[in-house]
Design a protein around this motif. Structure first.
Motif, PDB file in Angstrom:
ATOM      1  N   ILE A  74       0.809  -1.221   0.000  1.00 47.14           N
ATOM      2  CA  ILE A  74       0.000   0.000   0.000  1.00 47.14           C
ATOM      3  C   ILE A  74       0.844   1.274   0.000  1.00 47.14           C
ATOM      4  O   ILE A  74       0.315   2.362  -0.114  1.00 47.14           O
ATOM      5  N   HIS A  75       2.160   1.136   0.122  1.00 46.89           N
ATOM      6  CA  HIS A  75       3.039   2.301   0.185  1.00 46.89           C
ATOM      7  C   HIS A  75       4.071   2.257  -0.936  1.00 46.89           C
ATOM      8  O   HIS A  75       4.535   1.201  -1.323  1.00 46.89           O
ATOM      9  N   LYS A  76       4.441   3.421  -1.381  1.00 49.37           N
ATOM     10  CA  LYS A  76       5.582   3.535  -2.299  1.00 49.37           C
ATOM     11  C   LYS A  76       6.769   3.937  -1.431  1.00 49.37           C
ATOM     12  O   LYS A  76       6.705   4.920  -0.685  1.00 49.37           O
ATOM     13  N   LEU A  77       7.841   3.150  -1.503  1.00 50.34           N
ATOM     14  CA  LEU A  77       9.041   3.394  -0.710  1.00 50.34           C
ATOM     15  C   LEU A  77      10.203   3.796  -1.612  1.00 50.34           C
ATOM     16  O   LEU A  77      10.235   3.450  -2.791  1.00 50.34           O
ATOM     17  N   TYR A  78      11.154   4.500  -1.040  1.00 54.40           N
ATOM     18  CA  TYR A  78      12.397   4.822  -1.730  1.00 54.40           C
ATOM     19  C   TYR A  78      13.521   4.268  -0.874  1.00 54.40           C
ATOM     20  O   TYR A  78      13.624   4.575   0.315  1.00 54.40           O
ATOM     21  N   ASP A  79      14.356   3.438  -1.464  1.00 53.21           N
ATOM     22  CA  ASP A  79      15.466   2.822  -0.749  1.00 53.21           C
ATOM     23  C   ASP A  79      16.770   3.457  -1.205  1.00 53.21           C
ATOM     24  O   ASP A  79      17.141   3.345  -2.382  1.00 53.21           O
ATOM     25  N   ILE A  80      17.445   4.123  -0.286  1.00 52.97           N
ATOM     26  CA  ILE A  80      18.740   4.741  -0.582  1.00 52.97           C
ATOM     27  C   ILE A  80      19.805   3.651  -0.573  1.00 52.97           C
ATOM     28  O   ILE A  80      19.956   2.930   0.407  1.00 52.97           O
ATOM     29  N   LYS A  81      20.530   3.562  -1.678  1.00 55.46           N
ATOM     30  CA  LYS A  81      21.637   2.609  -1.785  1.00 55.46           C
ATOM     31  C   LYS A  81      22.969   3.274  -1.489  1.00 55.46           C
ATOM     32  O   LYS A  81      23.850   2.672  -0.893  1.00 55.46           O
ATOM     33  N   GLU A  82      23.136   4.510  -1.931  1.00 52.42           N
ATOM     34  CA  GLU A  82      24.360   5.275  -1.672  1.00 52.42           C
ATOM     35  C   GLU A  82      23.991   6.728  -1.411  1.00 52.42           C
ATOM     36  O   GLU A  82      23.138   7.289  -2.098  1.00 52.42           O
ATOM     37  N   PHE A  83      24.619   7.307  -0.416  1.00 47.76           N
ATOM     38  CA  PHE A  83      24.408   8.710  -0.067  1.00 47.76           C
ATOM     39  C   PHE A  83      25.775   9.253   0.313  1.00 47.76           C
ATOM     40  O   PHE A  83      26.460   8.676   1.159  1.00 47.76           O
TER      41      PHE A  83
END
Length: 146
Positions: A74-83
């Motif tokens: 039910i959610h759209k997520l954003y997964d940070i791989k590199e910052f």
């Protein structure tokens, strides 16, 4: 200013990445440009990849964020791989500003939450906590050397 990553910006992004991760606290002296180039290509070709470059008010590339969106039921997520934030810009609010601008972009894309993995014993951990991230009590990242 936030700009979406494009391969035309790859060289300057590689320089920033190598500068950050070859210095303290990481000291990844084994980083090689060719390997980082392949890694960036893989990240950019990940399904639903969405990556950002952050330029300071003088137009200098100051940070980067590579990640991908995914629809998690039910959610759209954003997964940070590199910052990464340039070493000489760390501790001056640039990382916070970059996260704020990225959050605005992600919100306009319908993203409900941002996830990432980091190590507890490096300064980035405290940075993320200070910027609203919460360490999950119900999940853990596991790894196994083979």
């Amino acid at each position: 200013m936030i700009k979406k990553y494009a391969t035309i910006n790859r060289d300057e992004a590689i320089e920033l990445f190598m500068g950050v991760f070859s210095a303290e606290p990481f000291c990844y002296t084994w980083l090689r440009r060719e390997a980082v180039e392949r890694y960036f290509t893989d990240l950019a070709n990940t399904p639903a990849a969405l990556s950002f470059l952050y330029y300071n008010n003088k137009g200098l590339l100051t940070g980067l964020c590579f990640g991908a969106m995914n629809d998690y039921f039910i959610h759209k997520l954003y997964d940070i791989k590199e910052f990464a934030v340039r070493k000489d810009a760390q501790g001056k609010g640039e990382g916070r500003r970059m996260l704020e601008e990225i959050s605005g972009c992600l919100k306009s894309e319908g993203v409900a939450a941002v996830t990432l993995s980091t190590q507890r014993e490096i300064p980035a951990y405290e940075f993320y906590l200070k910027n609203g991230f919460v360490a999950s009590k119900s999940s853990v990242t596991l790894s196994k050397k083979i």
